[in-house]
Design a protein around this motif. Structure first.
Motif, short mmCIF file in Angstrom:
data_model
loop_
_atom_site.label_atom_id
_atom_site.label_comp_id
_atom_site.label_asym_id
_atom_site.label_seq_id
_atom_site.Cartn_x
_atom_site.Cartn_y
_atom_site.Cartn_z
N MET A 3 90.74 -15.89 -113.66
CA MET A 3 91.23 -16.26 -112.34
C MET A 3 92.62 -15.71 -112.08
N ASN A 4 93.35 -15.38 -113.15
CA ASN A 4 94.72 -14.90 -112.99
C ASN A 4 94.93 -13.57 -113.71
N SER A 5 93.91 -12.74 -113.71
CA SER A 5 94.02 -11.44 -114.36
C SER A 5 93.20 -10.41 -113.60
N GLY A 6 93.45 -9.15 -113.90
CA GLY A 6 92.67 -8.09 -113.30
C GLY A 6 92.73 -8.08 -111.79
N LYS A 7 91.57 -7.83 -111.17
CA LYS A 7 91.50 -7.72 -109.71
C LYS A 7 91.89 -9.03 -109.02
N ALA A 8 91.52 -10.15 -109.63
CA ALA A 8 91.87 -11.44 -109.02
C ALA A 8 93.38 -11.59 -108.89
N ALA A 9 94.11 -11.22 -109.94
CA ALA A 9 95.57 -11.32 -109.91
C ALA A 9 96.16 -10.35 -108.89
N SER A 10 95.61 -9.13 -108.83
CA SER A 10 96.10 -8.13 -107.88
C SER A 10 95.88 -8.58 -106.45
N ASP A 11 94.67 -9.09 -106.16
CA ASP A 11 94.37 -9.55 -104.81
C ASP A 11 95.27 -10.72 -104.42
N MET A 12 95.50 -11.63 -105.37
CA MET A 12 96.34 -12.79 -105.11
C MET A 12 97.78 -12.36 -104.81
N PHE A 13 98.27 -11.37 -105.55
CA PHE A 13 99.63 -10.87 -105.37
C PHE A 13 99.78 -10.24 -103.98
N ILE A 14 98.81 -9.44 -103.58
CA ILE A 14 98.88 -8.80 -102.26
C ILE A 14 98.81 -9.84 -101.16
N GLN A 15 97.92 -10.82 -101.31
CA GLN A 15 97.79 -11.86 -100.29
C GLN A 15 99.05 -12.70 -100.19
N SER A 16 99.66 -13.00 -101.34
CA SER A 16 100.90 -13.77 -101.35
C SER A 16 102.01 -13.02 -100.63
N THR A 17 102.10 -11.70 -100.88
CA THR A 17 103.12 -10.90 -100.21
C THR A 17 102.86 -10.83 -98.72
N ARG A 18 101.58 -10.73 -98.34
CA ARG A 18 101.23 -10.71 -96.92
C ARG A 18 101.67 -12.00 -96.23
N THR A 19 101.42 -13.13 -96.88
CA THR A 19 101.86 -14.41 -96.32
C THR A 19 103.37 -14.45 -96.18
N SER A 20 104.07 -13.90 -97.18
CA SER A 20 105.53 -13.88 -97.13
C SER A 20 106.04 -13.06 -95.96
N VAL A 21 105.57 -11.83 -95.84
CA VAL A 21 106.11 -10.96 -94.78
C VAL A 21 105.71 -11.44 -93.39
N ASP A 22 104.58 -12.11 -93.28
CA ASP A 22 104.16 -12.63 -91.98
C ASP A 22 104.96 -13.86 -91.56
N ASN A 23 105.71 -14.41 -92.49
CA ASN A 23 106.48 -15.62 -92.21
C ASN A 23 107.92 -15.45 -92.66
N THR A 24 108.51 -14.32 -92.24
CA THR A 24 109.88 -13.98 -92.59
C THR A 24 110.66 -13.63 -91.33
N PRO A 25 111.74 -14.35 -91.01
CA PRO A 25 112.52 -14.03 -89.81
C PRO A 25 113.63 -13.00 -90.02
N ALA A 26 114.00 -12.76 -91.30
CA ALA A 26 115.13 -11.85 -91.55
C ALA A 26 115.06 -11.29 -92.97
N TYR A 27 115.68 -10.13 -93.14
CA TYR A 27 115.82 -9.51 -94.46
C TYR A 27 117.30 -9.24 -94.73
N LEU A 86 114.73 -13.82 -95.98
CA LEU A 86 115.73 -14.85 -95.72
C LEU A 86 115.28 -15.71 -94.55
N GLY A 87 115.41 -17.03 -94.68
CA GLY A 87 115.06 -17.89 -93.56
C GLY A 87 115.14 -19.36 -93.91
N LYS A 88 114.75 -20.19 -92.96
CA LYS A 88 114.69 -21.63 -93.17
C LYS A 88 113.36 -21.99 -93.83
#
Length: 399
Positions: free
Chosen positions: A282-306, A377-379
């Motif tokens: 669940m936390n290795s290979g493709k599953a880990a890669s997909d989770m990492f990309i999705q986590s980053t997508r959630t981050s950038v979609d909810n970021t007001p500043a850099y 960066l944000g609240k």
């Protein structure tokens, strides 16, 4: 079969299913280590450093809380045997993450974050700290790992003085990184001035962006960096090997990654830990890669500043100073009710990242210089748990 018998059979089935679910639930909690005392959180207690008589160790206990790459906590301390007011910081070469950080730039930034926490703690505890970088000269870059063992990053000399309140001190005990979604609220002009004001070094700069053009561009770089990293198996494997899947492992190692990194807490943390312990895939290979990309997508979609931290050159001293600046920046952000998360994959220097690394430098430092940190960066929308920390005495090198 009569209705009465059918109902009785259904009751038995549901009872058995319920009992089975309870057994599975309890088993997952047990596998996670729900009753294990989280010793890895002890250093976050404000009273932790008070257990030690030596003021140098008390200061090191505060440095231990600072932000660091991959949560490797790559610090080694040598106490001067002849002068009780001197100690030395070494980069722990046994904790290099050579795949993701082949030139140990992030490792040097991490030395700086530690030194600034020591500075701030010194104010509060009543010790003036004088920091001398590379007192025995710089590293032999051709034999970097060996050089790290024999040459200190810094000599720290402390002088007893009157304690003085440092406005950043209390914020050292908060998690340095928040990977959750941030509010859409923009950073105010006053907050930006406060954040930029922590830098007094003409050879470094802090740049903050929240206009649409730069947000789109930096979002793109963050996603590009994450996507490339997720596709490089040796880099992902390096992260996988330091993932601690349950409380037993976290207490044993006390560094690396865990499910808390994604903000998982409470019972859900233990359920996730139990499942990952049972099913490591669940936390290795493709599953880990997909989770990492999705986590980053959630981050950038909810970021007001850099924010970017930029140095005029990429010397070892500049890398360390940028880490010191980052500590001041993140603690000041906390003071202003803001949080941060590094999204610096695009700044990593392994071959597959060469193109976006060059591109972001071309866009943001066209006249030369090095981007040492890219952070969102944000609240915050949610508080996050504290991460693992080692026992401070594990940082102290033996005789």
């Amino acid at each position: 079969m009569s209705n009465r018998k059918v109902k009785k059979t259904m009751v038995i089935i549901f009872s058995c299913a319920g009992a089975l679910l309870i057994i599975i639930f309890a088993s997952l909690l047990g596998i996670s280590g729900i009753f294990e005392k989280p010793k890895y959180l002890d250093p976050w207690q404000k009273t932790y450093s008070q257990k030690f008589h030596d003021p140098r160790i008390r200061l090191v206990a505060h440095g231990l809380l600072s932000s660091n790459g991959h949560n490797m906590q790559p610090w080694k301390i040598r106490l001067d045997k002849n002068n009780p007011m001197v100690f030395y910081l070494y980069a722990d070469s046994e904790r290099l993450t050579s795949e993701v950080d082949p030139f140990a730039r992030q490792m040097m930034v991490t030395q700086g974050t530690f030194l600034e926490y020591v500075n701030i703690a010194g104010d509060e505890l009543g010790y003036q700290t004088a920091i001398d970088l590379f007192p025995d000269g710089g590293y032999n870059e051709q034999k970097l790992s060996e050089s790290m063992k024999i040459k200190p990053v810094a000599k720290i000399t402390i002088t007893k003085t009157s304690p003085q309140s440092n406005p950043l001190y209390d914020f050292m005990f908060l998690p340095d990184t928040n990977r959750m979604a941030y509010m859409s609220t923009k950073v105010t002009f006053e907050q930006i001035n406060h954040l930029k004001g922590v830098n007094a070094d003409a050879d470094m700069s802090i740049r903050i962006f929240q206009d649409r053009e730069n947000m789109d561009k930096l979002n793109g770089y963050a996603m590009q960096g994450a996507t490339i990293e997720a596709g490089v198996s040796r880099v992902m494997k390096e992260s996988e090997t330091i993932f601690r899947s349950n409380e037993y492992q976290k207490n044993k190692y006390r560094y690396g990654f865990s499910v808390e990194g994604q903000g998982t807490s409470g019972i859900m943390r233990h359920l996730a830990q139990g499942l990952i312990t049972l099913f490591p895939s669940m936390n290795s290979g493709k599953a880990a890669s997909d989770m990492f990309i999705q986590s980053t997508r959630t981050s950038v979609d909810n970021t007001p500043a850099y924010a970017l931290i930029i140095t005029k050159d990429n010397s070892r001293s500049s890398q360390i100073k940028s880490g010191m600046l980052y500590s001041k920046l993140v603690l000041t952000a906390h003071r202003l009710g803001l949080v941060m998360q590094p999204l610096s994959q695009v700044l990593e220097e392994y071959p597959e990242m060469k193109e976006p690394y060059s591109s972001i430098h071309h866009d943001y430092v066209p006249d030369g210089g090095t981007i040492q940190m890219l952070v969102r960066l944000g609240k915050p929308t949610k508080e996050v748990p504290q991460s693992m920390r080692r026992d401070v005495m594990n940082l102290i090198a033996g005789e």
